[in-house]
Design an enzyme around this catalytic site. Sequence first.
Site, mmCIF file in Angstrom:
data_model
loop_
_atom_site.group_PDB
_atom_site.id
_atom_site.type_symbol
_atom_site.label_atom_id
_atom_site.label_comp_id
_atom_site.label_asym_id
_atom_site.label_seq_id
_atom_site.Cartn_x
_atom_site.Cartn_y
_atom_site.Cartn_z
ATOM 1 N NE ARG A 1 -2.234 -1.625 3.532
ATOM 2 C CZ ARG A 1 -2.314 -2.623 4.209
ATOM 3 N NH1 ARG A 1 -3.214 -3.469 3.792
ATOM 4 N NH2 ARG A 1 -1.555 -3.099 4.967
ATOM 5 C CB ILE A 2 3.214 2.779 2.766
ATOM 6 C CG1 ILE A 2 2.055 2.770 3.577
ATOM 7 C CG2 ILE A 2 4.106 3.837 2.740
ATOM 8 C CD1 ILE A 2 2.526 2.576 4.942
ATOM 9 C CB SER B 1 9.679 0.436 6.281
ATOM 10 O OG SER B 1 10.968 0.067 6.273
ATOM 11 N NE ARG B 2 7.263 -0.930 12.686
ATOM 12 C CZ ARG B 2 6.301 0.164 12.560
ATOM 13 N NH1 ARG B 2 6.583 1.195 11.712
ATOM 14 N NH2 ARG B 2 4.976 -0.090 12.799
ATOM 15 C CG ASP C 1 9.232 8.306 9.915
ATOM 16 O OD1 ASP C 1 9.097 9.476 10.600
ATOM 17 O OD2 ASP C 1 8.591 7.522 10.112
ATOM 18 C CD GLU D 1 11.585 4.515 16.005
ATOM 19 O OE1 GLU D 1 10.643 4.596 16.360
ATOM 20 O OE2 GLU D 1 11.827 4.199 14.754
ATOM 21 C CG HIS E 1 8.214 5.989 14.221
ATOM 22 N ND1 HIS E 1 8.412 4.826 14.426
ATOM 23 C CD2 HIS E 1 7.192 5.890 13.297
ATOM 24 C CE1 HIS E 1 7.628 4.045 14.128
ATOM 25 N NE2 HIS E 1 6.673 4.445 13.377
ATOM 26 C CB ILE E 2 6.543 12.540 12.333
ATOM 27 C CG1 ILE E 2 7.601 12.844 11.448
ATOM 28 C CG2 ILE E 2 7.024 12.856 13.881
ATOM 29 C CD1 ILE E 2 7.998 14.403 11.156
ATOM 30 C CB ALA E 3 5.905 8.148 8.264
ATOM 31 C CB SER E 4 1.245 7.547 10.673
ATOM 32 O OG SER E 4 1.654 7.546 11.883
#
Length: 386
Positions: free
Chosen positions: A175-176, A272-273, A297, A302, A320-323
């Site tokens: 999807r992404i 992603s991760r 990101d 983390e 980690h602000i992608a969403s």
Amino acid sequence: MAKPISMEVWNPSGKYRVVSTKSMPGARWIRLLTDNDCRLEICTDPKTILSVDDILALIGDRCDGIIGQLTEDWGEVLFSALKRAGGTAFSNMAVGYNNVDVEAANRNGIAVGNTPGVLTETTAELAASLTLSAARRIVEADQFMRAGLYEGWLPYLFVGNLLKGQTVGVIGAGRIGSAYARMMIEGFKMNLIYYDLYQATRLEKFVTAYGQFLKANGEQPVTWKRAATMEDVLREADVISLHPVLDKTTYHLINPERLAIMKKEAVLVNASRGPVIDELALVEHLKANPMFRVGLDVFEDEPYMKPGLADMKNAVVVPHIASASKWTREGMATLAALNVLGKIKGYPVWGNPNQVEPFLNENAAPPPACPSIVNAKQLGLPSSKL
Ligand SMILES: NC(=O)C1=CN([C@@H]2O[C@H](COP(=O)(O)OP(=O)(O)OC[C@H]3O[C@@H](n4cnc5c(N)ncnc54)[C@H](O)[C@@H]3O)[C@@H](O)[C@H]2O)C=CC1
Ligand SMILES: O=C(O)C(=O)CO
């Protein structure tokens, strides 16, 4: 065991006890639960990452369902405690669920929800932002201005990479990854090379049609290629964006050998991760190749960065602000709450986790279904016929 931590309680007389380990954006998810006879308890403790002991205290003796976060370690200890407390439902407030031991959930009969679809465009947009920031050295240039170093236009000042006509490589064209590819192709007329375990048919059709449109308008058509190996993508692409799930097959997918075959001036993006990249190897590569740039990101440990990364001018780093768009975060909260509510109510599981729009319509009641349960098959949960 840790002491019970501070909680906000909604609808105290509700029949089902649902816990959320964090406050989440928006009010709809709260309304959906409280209107359906749930007593909702939201943990308001200021601690950013709750420990397993903290969450055990939240579950307590009775808990029907719980909404958790991707920073938490959901395994046997928590799922067996939830089962003992009478619970059957857990949802991550995230599409990725590498923090969840699904086998442990299966053993304890707990449904595991996630929140696909609602983050797709927001996350892809952040990956595109990181691509541009890295390629055009936006952060370095911003810091230079603020430091009062700008003395006037110069032919060599912050020269970066042009994207138009270059090749964008996508690893993990789900999807992404597909949404990101479309942005880079449509926006910057880049050619595509991708690697995924599955064929991205819709993406391929889109690039073909867009290429034909460009050609009909007298422009150079864009092209696509499905690579046979990940190495083909790394060798050919000028920009590479990582969008696979994190599992055993993608852990340290970017390692010293693979960094070595990438172009010296490539841009590498990861939304992603963190553990998809061997971050220590990346730091060494950035040191040795100043024209190689990254936009990150996510990080291997983390909230920490590996030593040396913060000093690298050729790295753009965000937490980690992608969403992190309002619509997406509210939608994630809604999907997570509906996963838990649906399981408690005995609703079937929605047929297509890629099409979750009906759950997000603020002006209509959501369908009586769990939007996305990743272990539905293993638990033998029925599918929605809607
Ligand atoms: N940084 C952030 O804030 C966010 C990160 N994510 C991460 O992005 C991931 C992808 O999300 P979606 O696109 O919604 O999932 P998706 O399931 O639609 O796409 C993942 C793709 O990875 C592919 N894949 C799996 N193993 C692979 C391998 N070994 N090599 C190449 N491709 C492989 C799958 O076939 C699939 O097409 C999530 O699992 C999550 O970890 C998601 C949202 C926000
Ligand atoms: O949904 C996910 O997987 C995230 O990383 C949230 O930003």
